[in-house]
Design a protein around this motif. Sequence first.
Motif, PDB file in Angstrom:
ATOM      1  N   VAL A  96       5.466   4.312  -5.811  1.00  0.00           N
ATOM      2  CA  VAL A  96       5.860   3.905  -4.459  1.00  0.00           C
ATOM      3  C   VAL A  96       5.422   2.468  -4.198  1.00  0.00           C
ATOM      4  O   VAL A  96       6.184   1.657  -3.664  1.00  0.00           O
ATOM      5  N   LEU A  97       4.207   2.137  -4.603  1.00  0.00           N
ATOM      6  CA  LEU A  97       3.708   0.768  -4.424  1.00  0.00           C
ATOM      7  C   LEU A  97       4.559  -0.222  -5.223  1.00  0.00           C
ATOM      8  O   LEU A  97       4.925  -1.288  -4.718  1.00  0.00           O
ATOM      9  N   ARG A  98       4.868   0.150  -6.458  1.00  0.00           N
ATOM     10  CA  ARG A  98       5.712  -0.725  -7.281  1.00  0.00           C
ATOM     11  C   ARG A  98       7.063  -0.979  -6.583  1.00  0.00           C
ATOM     12  O   ARG A  98       7.537  -2.119  -6.521  1.00  0.00           O
ATOM     13  N   ALA A  99       7.650   0.077  -6.050  1.00  0.00           N
ATOM     14  CA  ALA A  99       8.943  -0.047  -5.376  1.00  0.00           C
ATOM     15  C   ALA A  99       8.836  -0.933  -4.127  1.00  0.00           C
ATOM     16  O   ALA A  99       9.729  -1.744  -3.854  1.00  0.00           O
ATOM     17  N   ILE A 100       7.752  -0.782  -3.383  1.00  0.00           N
ATOM     18  CA  ILE A 100       7.552  -1.606  -2.171  1.00  0.00           C
ATOM     19  C   ILE A 100       7.452  -3.080  -2.547  1.00  0.00           C
ATOM     20  O   ILE A 100       8.095  -3.937  -1.928  1.00  0.00           O
ATOM     21  N   VAL A 101       6.664  -3.390  -3.583  1.00  0.00           N
ATOM     22  CA  VAL A 101       6.505  -4.784  -4.010  1.00  0.00           C
ATOM     23  C   VAL A 101       7.854  -5.343  -4.460  1.00  0.00           C
ATOM     24  O   VAL A 101       8.259  -6.439  -4.044  1.00  0.00           O
ATOM     25  N   GLN A 102       8.558  -4.598  -5.308  1.00  0.00           N
ATOM     26  CA  GLN A 102       9.846  -5.086  -5.833  1.00  0.00           C
ATOM     27  C   GLN A 102      10.853  -5.320  -4.711  1.00  0.00           C
ATOM     28  O   GLN A 102      11.536  -6.343  -4.683  1.00  0.00           O
ATOM     29  N   ASP A 103      10.912  -4.365  -3.756  1.00  0.00           N
ATOM     30  CA  ASP A 103      11.878  -4.506  -2.656  1.00  0.00           C
ATOM     31  C   ASP A 103      11.510  -5.662  -1.738  1.00  0.00           C
ATOM     32  O   ASP A 103      12.380  -6.422  -1.299  1.00  0.00           O
ATOM     33  N   TYR A 104      10.232  -5.797  -1.422  1.00  0.00           N
ATOM     34  CA  TYR A 104       9.817  -6.868  -0.507  1.00  0.00           C
ATOM     35  C   TYR A 104      10.025  -8.238  -1.137  1.00  0.00           C
ATOM     36  O   TYR A 104      10.496  -9.177  -0.480  1.00  0.00           O
ATOM     37  N   VAL A 105       9.714  -8.367  -2.424  1.00  0.00           N
ATOM     38  CA  VAL A 105       9.936  -9.644  -3.120  1.00  0.00           C
ATOM     39  C   VAL A 105      11.430  -9.960  -3.157  1.00  0.00           C
ATOM     40  O   VAL A 105      11.834 -11.113  -2.969  1.00  0.00           O
ATOM     41  N   GLY A 106      12.242  -8.931  -3.363  1.00  0.00           N
ATOM     42  CA  GLY A 106      13.685  -9.146  -3.487  1.00  0.00           C
ATOM     43  C   GLY A 106      14.401  -9.376  -2.176  1.00  0.00           C
ATOM     44  O   GLY A 106      15.339 -10.172  -2.099  1.00  0.00           O
ATOM     45  N   THR A 107      13.963  -8.690  -1.104  1.00  0.00           N
ATOM     46  CA  THR A 107      14.718  -8.736   0.162  1.00  0.00           C
ATOM     47  C   THR A 107      14.055  -9.578   1.246  1.00  0.00           C
ATOM     48  O   THR A 107      14.713  -9.949   2.224  1.00  0.00           O
ATOM     49  N   GLU A 108      12.776  -9.856   1.101  1.00  0.00           N
ATOM     50  CA  GLU A 108      11.984 -10.589   2.107  1.00  0.00           C
ATOM     51  C   GLU A 108      11.812  -9.779   3.395  1.00  0.00           C
ATOM     52  O   GLU A 108      11.336 -10.302   4.406  1.00  0.00           O
ATOM     53  N   GLU A 109      12.187  -8.524   3.380  1.00  0.00           N
ATOM     54  CA  GLU A 109      12.095  -7.677   4.573  1.00  0.00           C
ATOM     55  C   GLU A 109      11.042  -6.589   4.365  1.00  0.00           C
ATOM     56  O   GLU A 109      10.926  -6.042   3.269  1.00  0.00           O
ATOM     57  N   PRO A 110      10.278  -6.252   5.427  1.00  0.00           N
ATOM     58  CA  PRO A 110       9.362  -5.102   5.324  1.00  0.00           C
ATOM     59  C   PRO A 110      10.132  -3.862   4.889  1.00  0.00           C
ATOM     60  O   PRO A 110      11.307  -3.694   5.232  1.00  0.00           O
ATOM     61  N   VAL A 111       9.449  -3.001   4.129  1.00  0.00           N
ATOM     62  CA  VAL A 111      10.134  -1.876   3.466  1.00  0.00           C
ATOM     63  C   VAL A 111       9.775  -0.560   4.150  1.00  0.00           C
ATOM     64  O   VAL A 111       8.600  -0.257   4.380  1.00  0.00           O
ATOM     65  N   GLU A 127      -1.535   2.573   2.854  1.00  0.00           N
ATOM     66  CA  GLU A 127      -1.975   1.713   3.954  1.00  0.00           C
ATOM     67  C   GLU A 127      -3.459   1.924   4.237  1.00  0.00           C
ATOM     68  O   GLU A 127      -4.208   0.957   4.432  1.00  0.00           O
ATOM     69  N   ASP A 128      -3.893   3.185   4.256  1.00  0.00           N
ATOM     70  CA  ASP A 128      -5.317   3.486   4.480  1.00  0.00           C
ATOM     71  C   ASP A 128      -6.200   2.850   3.410  1.00  0.00           C
ATOM     72  O   ASP A 128      -7.323   2.417   3.687  1.00  0.00           O
ATOM     73  N   GLU A 129      -5.667   2.796   2.185  1.00  0.00           N
ATOM     74  CA  GLU A 129      -6.424   2.236   1.067  1.00  0.00           C
ATOM     75  C   GLU A 129      -6.365   0.706   1.023  1.00  0.00           C
ATOM     76  O   GLU A 129      -7.004   0.073   0.192  1.00  0.00           O
ATOM     77  N   GLY A 130      -5.549   0.104   1.894  1.00  0.00           N
ATOM     78  CA  GLY A 130      -5.495  -1.357   1.970  1.00  0.00           C
ATOM     79  C   GLY A 130      -4.521  -2.016   1.013  1.00  0.00           C
ATOM     80  O   GLY A 130      -4.574  -3.232   0.806  1.00  0.00           O
ATOM     81  N   PHE A 131      -3.576  -1.229   0.450  1.00  0.00           N
ATOM     82  CA  PHE A 131      -2.614  -1.800  -0.502  1.00  0.00           C
ATOM     83  C   PHE A 131      -1.357  -2.334   0.187  1.00  0.00           C
ATOM     84  O   PHE A 131      -0.660  -3.191  -0.360  1.00  0.00           O
ATOM     85  N   ILE A 132      -1.045  -1.791   1.362  1.00  0.00           N
ATOM     86  CA  ILE A 132       0.095  -2.276   2.139  1.00  0.00           C
ATOM     87  C   ILE A 132      -0.339  -2.357   3.603  1.00  0.00           C
ATOM     88  O   ILE A 132      -1.358  -1.774   3.989  1.00  0.00           O
ATOM     89  N   HIS A 133       0.444  -3.091   4.395  1.00  0.00           N
ATOM     90  CA  HIS A 133       0.163  -3.088   5.842  1.00  0.00           C
ATOM     91  C   HIS A 133       1.453  -3.290   6.612  1.00  0.00           C
ATOM     92  O   HIS A 133       2.492  -3.662   6.048  1.00  0.00           O
ATOM     93  N   GLN A 134       1.356  -3.053   7.920  1.00  0.00           N
ATOM     94  CA  GLN A 134       2.513  -3.157   8.808  1.00  0.00           C
ATOM     95  C   GLN A 134       2.417  -4.501   9.537  1.00  0.00           C
ATOM     96  O   GLN A 134       1.518  -4.705  10.355  1.00  0.00           O
ATOM     97  N   PRO A 135       3.331  -5.442   9.256  1.00  0.00           N
ATOM     98  CA  PRO A 135       3.210  -6.775   9.861  1.00  0.00           C
ATOM     99  C   PRO A 135       3.356  -6.756  11.383  1.00  0.00           C
ATOM    100  O   PRO A 135       2.734  -7.544  12.077  1.00  0.00           O
ATOM    101  N   HIS A 136       4.189  -5.854  11.903  1.00  0.00           N
ATOM    102  CA  HIS A 136       4.298  -5.688  13.351  1.00  0.00           C
ATOM    103  C   HIS A 136       4.893  -4.317  13.631  1.00  0.00           C
ATOM    104  O   HIS A 136       5.480  -3.681  12.760  1.00  0.00           O
ATOM    105  N   THR A 137       4.697  -3.837  14.830  1.00  0.00           N
ATOM    106  CA  THR A 137       5.162  -2.484  15.174  1.00  0.00           C
ATOM    107  C   THR A 137       6.659  -2.382  14.984  1.00  0.00           C
ATOM    108  O   THR A 137       7.394  -3.349  15.149  1.00  0.00           O
ATOM    109  N   SER A 138       7.079  -1.192  14.637  1.00  0.00           N
ATOM    110  CA  SER A 138       8.491  -0.831  14.381  1.00  0.00           C
ATOM    111  C   SER A 138       9.015  -1.417  13.070  1.00  0.00           C
ATOM    112  O   SER A 138      10.176  -1.234  12.739  1.00  0.00           O
ATOM    113  N   ALA A 139       8.152  -2.130  12.332  1.00  0.00           N
ATOM    114  CA  ALA A 139       8.597  -2.675  11.041  1.00  0.00           C
ATOM    115  C   ALA A 139       8.172  -1.748   9.918  1.00  0.00           C
ATOM    116  O   ALA A 139       7.354  -0.847  10.104  1.00  0.00           O
ATOM    117  N   GLY A 140       8.742  -1.978   8.739  1.00  0.00           N
ATOM    118  CA  GLY A 140       8.278  -1.266   7.557  1.00  0.00           C
ATOM    119  C   GLY A 140       6.959  -1.851   7.080  1.00  0.00           C
ATOM    120  O   GLY A 140       6.236  -2.499   7.848  1.00  0.00           O
TER     121      GLY A 140
END
Length: 338
Positions: free
Chosen positions: A9-24, A50-63
């Motif tokens: 899941v983390l790998r997919a989040i990184v790949q998608d965010y790098v590719g799309t520039e959008e929160p996932v 998120e609890d472990e600190g590997f991802i975060h939510q840049p703003h509410t309602s975002a991925g």
Amino acid sequence: MLSERRLEVLRAIVQDYVGTEEPVGSKALTERHRLGVSPATVRNDMAVLEDEGFIHQPHTSAGRIPTDKGYRLFVDRLAGVKPLTVAERRAIQNFLDCAVDLDDVVARTVRLLAQLTRQVAVVQYPSLTRSTVRHVELLSLAPARVMLVLITDTGRVEQRLVDCPAPVGETLLADLRARLNSRVVGRRFSDVPPLVQDLPDSFEHEDRPSVAVMLSTLLETLVEETEERIMLGGTANLTRFNHDFPLTIRPVLEALEEQVVLLKLLGEVKDAGVTVRIGHENAHEGLNSTSVVAVGYGSGDEAVARLGVVGPTRMDYPGTMGAVRAVARYVGQILAES
């Protein structure tokens, strides 16, 4: 320890965010990747990440987007180095093979890295302290004035003017040149002084003062702290990533203008393998929103200098690591053959 599924899941989040520039979001992840679980399960996995600190939510309602810690785990465990295509490798070799001297090699390397990675490229000139002597040339400019030329194994050239206490003939210069090169060629700079200290005694009495002055100039050239040089290119590439820098791009540009910062940055690179520093792992505050991918290069087994790229933490790490490693290998080959 994260489960294999959460790592995926983390790998997919990184790949998608790098590719799309959008929160996932979880829905997009399950649609784009074969994770084999429902969006609800992916949401739970993302909550753990998120609890472990590997991802975060840049703003509410975002991925979610990766943190420095998330990128670090991705680089260390999830990302292989993406090899260049045959066409890319051939293009690199053809471009670098056209270089006419060391300055041209460095300039071409900077342009190449910046174009390949679309980041800022940084290339350090080969360090004199790690070099060996390829050749010492002595050229007569006037009866008592000589130019000493020191050429290193990396193609670096140092020139010094020597004013001798008496006229120096071509026969003496040829003799000293031959004896000097027979002792120092292929030797590390630090090994040279004891090899030449008794050389003046082997010459005629009247020639010894001039020989001693020329040797003294050579030794000063070997030991003096020659200023380390760096070439930078592709700074304009950063303007494409304005939104990747939280407040402003200015601190990054200011940091890149400081030679000392860049030398320290590359000085932290290990000789073997590609080094990746992400976000706050960079000691300089101005570079806390960037990642640095760098590697050593040289004409043999040991690195004589380093090169790399600086860009936003939202970076194609596998591709960038592959490009940096490949370019370093070709530059090393050119130095070895030059």
